[in-house]
Design a protein around this motif. Structure first.
Motif, mmCIF file in Angstrom:
data_model
loop_
_atom_site.group_PDB
_atom_site.id
_atom_site.type_symbol
_atom_site.label_atom_id
_atom_site.label_comp_id
_atom_site.label_asym_id
_atom_site.label_seq_id
_atom_site.Cartn_x
_atom_site.Cartn_y
_atom_site.Cartn_z
ATOM 1 N N GLY A 1 0.802 -1.216 0.000
ATOM 2 C CA GLY A 1 0.000 0.000 0.000
ATOM 3 C C GLY A 1 0.827 1.255 0.000
ATOM 4 N N LEU A 2 2.158 1.103 0.197
ATOM 5 C CA LEU A 2 3.073 2.248 0.182
ATOM 6 C C LEU A 2 4.321 1.921 -0.648
ATOM 7 C CD1 LEU A 2 2.925 3.397 3.915
ATOM 8 C CD2 LEU A 2 1.925 4.555 1.939
ATOM 9 N N LYS B 1 5.172 3.051 -3.440
ATOM 10 C CA LYS B 1 5.679 4.248 -4.113
ATOM 11 C C LYS B 1 5.196 5.478 -3.349
ATOM 12 C CE LYS B 1 5.122 2.141 -8.701
ATOM 13 N NZ LYS B 1 4.451 2.284 -10.015
ATOM 14 N N SER C 1 3.898 7.953 -4.626
ATOM 15 C CA SER C 1 2.630 8.377 -5.224
ATOM 16 C C SER C 1 1.426 7.707 -4.560
ATOM 17 C CB SER C 1 2.627 8.082 -6.731
ATOM 18 O OG SER C 1 2.796 6.695 -6.972
ATOM 19 N N TYR C 2 1.682 6.741 -3.675
ATOM 20 C CA TYR C 2 0.600 6.062 -2.969
ATOM 21 C C TYR C 2 0.288 6.715 -1.610
ATOM 22 C CZ TYR C 2 1.199 2.190 -6.290
ATOM 23 O OH TYR C 2 1.298 1.408 -7.421
ATOM 24 N N ASN D 1 -3.013 6.713 0.235
ATOM 25 C CA ASN D 1 -3.454 5.598 1.071
ATOM 26 C C ASN D 1 -3.367 5.926 2.566
ATOM 27 O OD1 ASN D 1 -4.157 3.953 -1.072
ATOM 28 N ND2 ASN D 1 -2.127 3.044 -1.223
#
Length: 198
Positions: free
Chosen positions: A157-158, A160, A162-163, A166
């Motif tokens: 969920g992390l 990148k 860019s995430y 989340n």
């Protein structure tokens, strides 16, 4: 990762005084327990732990005890929770953003929403060869046991930067208000930066 827990020396006290005078933040992210507590005692400005976790959730040497978290918050500082699979959960191959959010929740409940932030650390955007090199050649020199240091795993969920949305999704799901989320997503850091650095 230093095995001694000697705390801050006389030179360290003078160093903190100089940091305060120059408007430089005192960061205890990589400091041991006594050094963290001493920094909070001697600094005249807020102290931070820019990237750490909660020892009570996962007892890794890179995490902070309740005593340290309370001391940092007592200075007006911020505890940044990292997204390091090996430091926030027992299984780095199955660490998710919920494990990271568990650390954030814990600190919010302990010291309040004004003293918590995100301090991801790495390796979300690093290249594979650099991650492998660090694990095999650098981490052991820093005191990490084989398999206990930064590596190639990422938090589900992390993966990148860019995430980052989340984080917001997870905080909304846990019942945080818009104002609280704004603080956790960077507002608390901005407050400390403005207070210390002008």
């Amino acid at each position: 990762m230093e095995p001694a827990n000697g705390g801050i020396s006389r030179y360290g006290i003078r160093f903190i005084e100089r940091l305060n005078k120059l408007g430089i933040i005192v960061d205890t992210g990589h400091c041991g327990k006594q050094t963290t507590l001493d920094a909070c005692r001697y600094s005249q400005t807020p102290v931070v732990a820019s990237h750490t976790g909660v020892e009570a959730i996962f007892p890794h040497e890179r995490c902070k005890s309740d005593e340290e978290i309370l001391a940092i918050a007592g200075t007006g500082g911020v505890i940044g929770i990292f997204a390091m699979p090996w430091f926030v959960h027992s299984d780095p191959n199955h660490t998710t953003i919920d494990h990271v959010l568990d650390h954030m929740d814990y600190v919010v409940k302990l010291v309040g929403v004004d003293h918590v932030g995100i301090g991801t650390d790495w390796p979300m955007s690093d290249v594979m060869w650099a991650l492998v090199y660090f694990k095999e050649h650098i981490a052991p020199k820093l005191g990490f046991a084989p398999g206990d240091g930064p590596s190639t795993e990422t938090v589900a969920g992390l993966e990148k930067y860019s995430y980052f949305n989340n984080f917001t999704r997870g905080l909304v799901a846990r019942g945080y208000s818009d104002g609280e989320i704004a603080k956790l997503m960077g507002g608390n850091w901005l407050r400390v930066f403005e207070q210390i650095c002008g």
